[in-house]
Scaffold this active site. Sequence first.
Site, PDB file in Angstrom:
ATOM      1  N   CYS A  32     129.942  14.917 133.803  1.00 21.22           N
ATOM      2  CA  CYS A  32     131.024  15.047 133.201  1.00 21.22           C
ATOM      3  C   CYS A  32     131.865  13.720 133.120  1.00 21.22           C
ATOM      4  CB  CYS A  32     131.738  16.027 133.793  1.00 21.22           C
ATOM      5  SG  CYS A  32     133.133  16.542 133.297  1.00 21.22           S
ATOM      6  N   ARG A  42     133.737  25.339 124.199  1.00 21.89           N
ATOM      7  CA  ARG A  42     133.954  24.990 125.630  1.00 21.89           C
ATOM      8  C   ARG A  42     135.000  23.830 125.737  1.00 21.89           C
ATOM      9  NH1 ARG A  42     132.267  22.750 130.542  1.00 21.89           N
ATOM     10  NH2 ARG A  42     131.871  24.467 131.946  1.00 21.89           N
TER      11      ARG A  42
HETATM   12  P1  RVP Z   1     126.832  19.091 138.549  1.00 21.01           P
HETATM   13  O1  RVP Z   1     126.191  20.203 139.335  1.00 21.01           O
HETATM   14  O2  RVP Z   1     127.450  18.015 139.263  1.00 21.01           O
HETATM   15  O3  RVP Z   1     125.663  18.590 137.758  1.00 21.01           O
HETATM   16  O4  RVP Z   1     127.862  19.775 137.574  1.00 21.01           O
HETATM   17  C1  RVP Z   1     127.326  20.977 136.743  1.00 21.01           C
HETATM   18  C2  RVP Z   1     128.749  21.461 136.048  1.00 21.01           C
HETATM   19  O5  RVP Z   1     129.332  20.533 135.366  1.00 21.01           O
HETATM   20  C3  RVP Z   1     128.562  22.581 135.067  1.00 21.01           C
HETATM   21  O6  RVP Z   1     128.266  23.815 135.804  1.00 21.01           O
HETATM   22  C4  RVP Z   1     129.706  22.686 134.339  1.00 21.01           C
HETATM   23  O7  RVP Z   1     130.967  23.067 135.103  1.00 21.01           O
HETATM   24  C5  RVP Z   1     130.047  21.102 134.164  1.00 21.01           C
HETATM   25  N1  RVP Z   1     129.823  20.423 133.123  1.00 21.01           N
HETATM   26  C6  RVP Z   1     128.825  20.856 132.323  1.00 21.01           C
HETATM   27  N2  RVP Z   1     128.752  20.106 130.992  1.00 21.01           N
HETATM   28  C7  RVP Z   1     129.765  19.212 131.331  1.00 21.01           C
HETATM   29  C8  RVP Z   1     130.185  18.247 130.494  1.00 21.01           C
HETATM   30  O8  RVP Z   1     129.546  17.807 129.302  1.00 21.01           O
HETATM   31  N3  RVP Z   1     131.463  17.642 130.934  1.00 21.01           N
HETATM   32  N4  RVP Z   1     130.344  19.462 132.733  1.00 21.01           N
END
Ligand code: RVP
Length: 498
Positions: free
Chosen positions: A310, A411
Site C-alpha cells: 500500500c 475501492r
Molecule cells: P498485507 O497483509 O500487509 O499485505 O496487507 C493486505 C491489505 O492491504 C489488504 O487486505 C487491503 O486492506 C490492503 N490493500 C490491498 N490493496 C491495497 C493497495 O493497493 N493499496 N491495499
Amino acid sequence: LPPIFAKLGLAYDDVLLLPNETDVIPSEVDTSTHLTRKITMKAPVLSAAMDTVTESEMAIAMARNGGIGVLHRNLSIDDQAAQVDVVKRSESGMITDPLTVSPEVTLADLDKLCGKFHISGLPVVDKENKLVGIITNRDMRFIASEDYDTLKVKDVMTKENLVTGPSNISKDDAHRLLAQHKVEKLPLVDSEGHLTGLITVKDFVKTEQYPDATKDEQGRLRVAAGVGFLGDAWQRASALMEAGVDVLVVDTANGEARLALDMISRLKHDSAFDNVQIIGGNVGTRSGAQAMIDAGADAVKVGIGPGSICTTRVVAGVGVPQLTAVYEAAQACRAAGVPCIADGGIHYSGDIAKALVAGASSVMLGGALAGCEEAPGEKVLLHGKQYKLYRGMGSLGAMAPRGKKSYSKDRYFQADVTSSDKVVPEGVEGEVPYRGPLNAVLYQMLGGLHQSMFYIGAHNIAEMPDRGQFIRITDAGLRESHPHDIVMTAEAPNYSGF
Ligand code: RVP
C-alpha cells in the site's frame, strides 16, 4: 488554527508484549473467536479480498483450517458468484441441491463439469428430477478418452441396484449404508424417486481431517466475498447472496465515505440479506469505527495504509499506524459488541498477537498468504528462488489491467477513470517468496499465536486484552528483537528477513 496534532500513532514494530504470570501451556490455548456478530471461527484469520490472494482454492483452504477467505471482486459478477458456488459445494454434510447431469450429456461435457467442481461423479436425473442412475469415475475407468465425444452418460452410468437413502436419513445411517455397500456417494430420494440430496464419503473423511473447519449450519464451508458500492454493486451483492455467500465485505480504502456507509445500511435493512453477515471497512479511527457500527456493520475492518503493497500513506499522506488504529477502533467496537478485524501490516505471527491484545478479534492477511500454493497465479523463478506475484488492489496492474476490465477501481473511488494514464495508484506490484501449502503457513502463524498466549497467560482470545500489556521500544530494541550478528544460513519456517 484548531488543535490538529493528534497523539502519537504506533505500529506493531513499536511495541512488544510483556511476559506475564501464566498457568496455560501453548497446546491448551483456545483461539476461537467471533468473525462477525453471528459467525464464530476456530482460527482468527481471514485471507484478503485481493486478486493475488483469494479465489475459491484459497477460500476452501482457509475455511478448512478454521479461518475464512474473502473472495476478491476484480472479476465479473458471474465469475465471482461461481467461485462462491465452488466453495459451498466443496464439502458438505449433506448437499441439498446437488449438481446433477442429464443422461443425454456426452462424457466429454461430463468430464469438464467434474473438473470444474473437483468432483468425481454425479447423480443422473431425468427432466422431472427423478434419479435414473449415478455416474462416477468407476464407470469411466475403462472408457478410452477418444470415445468421450460419442458416448453419453446413459451408455455408461450405473443404473441397476442403485444404493439410495431416504431424504431425512441421519448421518450415522448414511455412514452405515456407504460402508455396507462400499460406495462413495449416496443419493437421497423422496417416495416418488425425486432426487432430494446427496451425501458423500469424501465429506465424512474431510470432517475428520479438518475438525476445526469453519462451516455453516448445513455443514458447508463458509465463504466471504468483497462487494463495492457503485454501479452494479447491488446486483453483485444479490448474485453472491443467491450463490450462498455467508459474509459480504463492503470493500473500500475509505470506509468513512458516505457511499460505502449507505451500502452497508442498505444491505442491513433489506430482509433478503438477513442470512448474510455484513463486514464494513476500512477505517482507522474510533469515530470511523463508530460510523460503521451506526450503519449496522456486523464487524468493522481496520487498516488505512498498513498493507505491505500500500502506498496510500505516501501518495495521499493519510493513514494511522496500525496498532493505534486497531486500539482506537476496538474501543468503539467493544462498546457495541461488534468484532473488529485488523487488516494489513501483519508480517510475523507476533503481530497477530499484538493486534488481538489491542482489541481486534481477528486479522486479515494479504502478503503473508500471497506466496501460498493456493493463492492465484503461477510461481516464477527469480535468482534461483521461487516467487509468486503479489499486487495491491490499488496498483496500476489491478486498476488498469492491460486488455481487461478492472472491477475494483471504485475501492479507491476512481471508477470513472477510463484511461490508464489517468489512474492514481495507491499500491504497488511485486513478488513474494513462494511458501508452499497454506496449512503449513497457517500452522506456523497460529503456532506463534499459541506461544504468545502462553507467554501472556491468556487462555483464550477474549482474555488477551486483559492479559497483554505493551512496552514501547526504540530502534535499538527493534534491532535487538530480530536475529542479529549472524549470517543466517538456514531458512526458518516462520521467519524471513525478506
Ligand atoms: P498485507 O497483509 O500487509 O499485505 O496487507 C493486505 C491489505 O492491504 C489488504 O487486505 C487491503 O486492506 C490492503 N490493500 C490491498 N490493496 C491495497 C493497495 O493497493 N493499496 N491495499
